[in-house]
Write an enzyme that holds these catalytic residues in place. Structure first.
Site, PDB file in Angstrom:
ATOM      1  N   GLY A  46      31.590 -28.664 -14.140  1.00  0.00           N
ATOM      2  CA  GLY A  46      31.161 -29.479 -13.011  1.00  0.00           C
ATOM      3  C   GLY A  46      32.348 -30.231 -12.437  1.00  0.00           C
ATOM      4  O   GLY A  46      33.260 -30.611 -13.182  1.00  0.00           O
ATOM      5  N   GLN A  51      36.437 -36.744  -7.550  1.00  0.00           N
ATOM      6  CA  GLN A  51      37.466 -36.477  -8.573  1.00  0.00           C
ATOM      7  C   GLN A  51      38.731 -35.863  -7.973  1.00  0.00           C
ATOM      8  O   GLN A  51      39.778 -35.858  -8.627  1.00  0.00           O
ATOM      9  CB  GLN A  51      36.922 -35.515  -9.640  1.00  0.00           C
ATOM     10  CG  GLN A  51      35.867 -36.126 -10.542  1.00  0.00           C
ATOM     11  CD  GLN A  51      35.371 -35.114 -11.549  1.00  0.00           C
ATOM     12  OE1 GLN A  51      34.452 -34.365 -11.264  1.00  0.00           O
ATOM     13  NE2 GLN A  51      35.979 -35.070 -12.719  1.00  0.00           N
ATOM     14  N   CYS A  92      34.857 -34.696 -19.426  1.00  0.00           N
ATOM     15  CA  CYS A  92      35.077 -34.863 -17.980  1.00  0.00           C
ATOM     16  C   CYS A  92      36.490 -34.404 -17.657  1.00  0.00           C
ATOM     17  O   CYS A  92      37.430 -34.751 -18.378  1.00  0.00           O
ATOM     18  CB  CYS A  92      34.901 -36.336 -17.599  1.00  0.00           C
ATOM     19  SG  CYS A  92      35.128 -36.665 -15.839  1.00  0.00           S
ATOM     20  N   LEU A  93      36.642 -33.659 -16.579  1.00  0.00           N
ATOM     21  CA  LEU A  93      37.979 -33.201 -16.181  1.00  0.00           C
ATOM     22  C   LEU A  93      38.885 -34.386 -15.836  1.00  0.00           C
ATOM     23  O   LEU A  93      40.104 -34.260 -15.896  1.00  0.00           O
ATOM     24  CB  LEU A  93      37.876 -32.244 -14.983  1.00  0.00           C
ATOM     25  CG  LEU A  93      37.267 -30.867 -15.302  1.00  0.00           C
ATOM     26  CD1 LEU A  93      36.970 -30.112 -14.014  1.00  0.00           C
ATOM     27  CD2 LEU A  93      38.195 -30.067 -16.202  1.00  0.00           C
ATOM     28  N   HIS A 134      25.765 -36.461 -14.657  1.00  0.00           N
ATOM     29  CA  HIS A 134      27.182 -36.819 -14.792  1.00  0.00           C
ATOM     30  C   HIS A 134      27.892 -36.732 -13.434  1.00  0.00           C
ATOM     31  O   HIS A 134      28.658 -37.629 -13.067  1.00  0.00           O
ATOM     32  CB  HIS A 134      27.815 -35.861 -15.818  1.00  0.00           C
ATOM     33  CG  HIS A 134      29.283 -36.005 -16.018  1.00  0.00           C
ATOM     34  ND1 HIS A 134      29.825 -36.436 -17.218  1.00  0.00           N
ATOM     35  CD2 HIS A 134      30.339 -35.774 -15.197  1.00  0.00           C
ATOM     36  CE1 HIS A 134      31.148 -36.461 -17.109  1.00  0.00           C
ATOM     37  NE2 HIS A 134      31.485 -36.070 -15.885  1.00  0.00           N
ATOM     38  N   GLU A 135      27.613 -35.657 -12.688  1.00  0.00           N
ATOM     39  CA  GLU A 135      28.296 -35.456 -11.400  1.00  0.00           C
ATOM     40  C   GLU A 135      27.787 -36.430 -10.331  1.00  0.00           C
ATOM     41  O   GLU A 135      28.579 -36.930  -9.520  1.00  0.00           O
ATOM     42  CB  GLU A 135      28.129 -34.003 -10.930  1.00  0.00           C
ATOM     43  CG  GLU A 135      28.702 -32.941 -11.882  1.00  0.00           C
ATOM     44  CD  GLU A 135      30.121 -33.198 -12.310  1.00  0.00           C
ATOM     45  OE1 GLU A 135      30.897 -33.789 -11.537  1.00  0.00           O
ATOM     46  OE2 GLU A 135      30.465 -32.813 -13.456  1.00  0.00           O
ATOM     47  N   HIS A 138      29.578 -39.619 -10.632  1.00  0.00           N
ATOM     48  CA  HIS A 138      30.906 -39.609  -9.985  1.00  0.00           C
ATOM     49  C   HIS A 138      30.808 -40.015  -8.516  1.00  0.00           C
ATOM     50  O   HIS A 138      31.663 -40.738  -8.007  1.00  0.00           O
ATOM     51  CB  HIS A 138      31.527 -38.210 -10.054  1.00  0.00           C
ATOM     52  CG  HIS A 138      32.268 -37.902 -11.314  1.00  0.00           C
ATOM     53  ND1 HIS A 138      33.360 -38.636 -11.740  1.00  0.00           N
ATOM     54  CD2 HIS A 138      32.099 -36.935 -12.242  1.00  0.00           C
ATOM     55  CE1 HIS A 138      33.822 -38.116 -12.872  1.00  0.00           C
ATOM     56  NE2 HIS A 138      33.076 -37.088 -13.208  1.00  0.00           N
TER      57      HIS A 138
HETATM   58  C1  QAP Z   1      30.692 -32.666 -16.968  1.00  0.00           C
HETATM   59  O1  QAP Z   1      32.831 -31.771 -17.326  1.00  0.00           O
HETATM   60  C2  QAP Z   1      29.963 -32.346 -18.239  1.00  0.00           C
HETATM   61  O2  QAP Z   1      38.403 -32.877 -21.683  1.00  0.00           O
HETATM   62  C3  QAP Z   1      31.680 -31.604 -16.545  1.00  0.00           C
HETATM   63  O3  QAP Z   1      40.356 -31.057 -21.803  1.00  0.00           O
HETATM   64  C4  QAP Z   1      30.627 -32.008 -19.401  1.00  0.00           C
HETATM   65  O4  QAP Z   1      33.577 -29.711 -16.905  1.00  0.00           O
HETATM   66  C5  QAP Z   1      28.613 -32.443 -18.274  1.00  0.00           C
HETATM   67  C6  QAP Z   1      36.963 -30.324 -19.520  1.00  0.00           C
HETATM   68  C7  QAP Z   1      29.931 -31.727 -20.566  1.00  0.00           C
HETATM   69  C8  QAP Z   1      27.910 -32.142 -19.441  1.00  0.00           C
HETATM   70  C9  QAP Z   1      28.554 -31.784 -20.578  1.00  0.00           C
HETATM   71  C10 QAP Z   1      37.125 -31.504 -20.217  1.00  0.00           C
HETATM   72  C11 QAP Z   1      37.966 -29.372 -19.583  1.00  0.00           C
HETATM   73  C12 QAP Z   1      35.790 -30.070 -18.684  1.00  0.00           C
HETATM   74  C13 QAP Z   1      38.252 -31.723 -20.987  1.00  0.00           C
HETATM   75  C14 QAP Z   1      33.722 -30.751 -17.495  1.00  0.00           C
HETATM   76  C15 QAP Z   1      39.260 -30.767 -21.037  1.00  0.00           C
HETATM   77  C16 QAP Z   1      39.112 -29.602 -20.347  1.00  0.00           C
HETATM   78  C17 QAP Z   1      34.859 -31.014 -18.393  1.00  0.00           C
HETATM   79 CO    CO Z   2      33.287 -35.820 -14.823  1.00  0.00          CO
END
Ligand code: QAP
Ligand code: CO
Length: 168
Positions: A46, A51, A92-93, A134-135, A138
């Site tokens: 996401g 972001q 989270c990215l 979550h999104e 943001h």
């Molecule tokens: C939100 O997050 C989310 O730390 C989206 O090193 C995440 O795509 C909602 C990511 C989990 C529900 C469950 C995070 C990639 C990606 C990192 C993401 C990383 C590389 C996060």
């Molecule tokens: Co995020």
């Protein structure tokens, strides 16, 4: 096609709210494609416009393993469908390397517009419900670390500030 720069916590620009999208143009659709490129490049599921330093109410999501389910949500509105909360691991990215369990409403409805401005509605639970909430946070300037204790959040902030000094 372009890879956009993802802002990282504790960048203040992640605290700005997105404004409602009113015009559904080719340039909007090109930006959405760039958001997908950026999310896929970073192996995310996401990504919200805020972001990548664009203050508009847009996010993209793809929960598949093979980039086969791209979904766009514009001007999203969430309605919880139960008082039940469920716990799920989140990352989270904008907060790389950090994963924590969080409780959120278990079942939600989302109303949003697609890339052509057409309204749609979905009811969901599980990972999709977590990711959508979550999104949408943001787009309201809120991050998942805001739900953690002050102690945990301070530790995360210090860890990322240290990384930024080394790398950037
Ligand atoms: C939100 O997050 C989310 O730390 C989206 O090193 C995440 O795509 C909602 C990511 C989990 C529900 C469950 C995070 C990639 C990606 C990192 C993401 C990383 C590389 C996060
Ligand atoms: Co995020």
């Amino acid at each position: 096609m372009a890879i956009l720069t993802i802002l990282e916590y504790p960048d203040d620009r992640l605290r700005k709210e997105g404004v409602v999208v009113e015009i559904f143009s080719d340039s909007l659709r090109a930006f959405i494609d760039d958001m997908f490129d950026t999310m896929y490049e970073s192996a995310g599921i996401g990504l919200a416009a805020t972001q990548v330093n664009v203050q508009e109410r847009i996010f993209v999501m793809d929960l598949s393993k093979d980039k086969s389910q791209p979904m766009v949500f514009i001007n999203p509105k969430i309605t919880p469908l139960t008082e039940e909360f469920s716990e799920h691991g989140e990352g989270c990215l904008s907060v790389p390397g950090v994963y924590e369990n969080l409780k959120r409403p278990a079942k939600i409805r989302i109303n949003a517009l697609d890339r052509n401005g057409e309204p749609f509605e979905l009811e969901c639970e599980g990972l999709m419900a977590v990711c959508i909430q979550h999104e949408v946070d943001h787009l309201n300037g809120k991050l998942f670390v805001d739900y953690l204790s002050n102690l945990k959040r301070t530790r995360i902030r210090k860890k990322l500030e240290k990384q930024h000094k080394i790398i950037k």
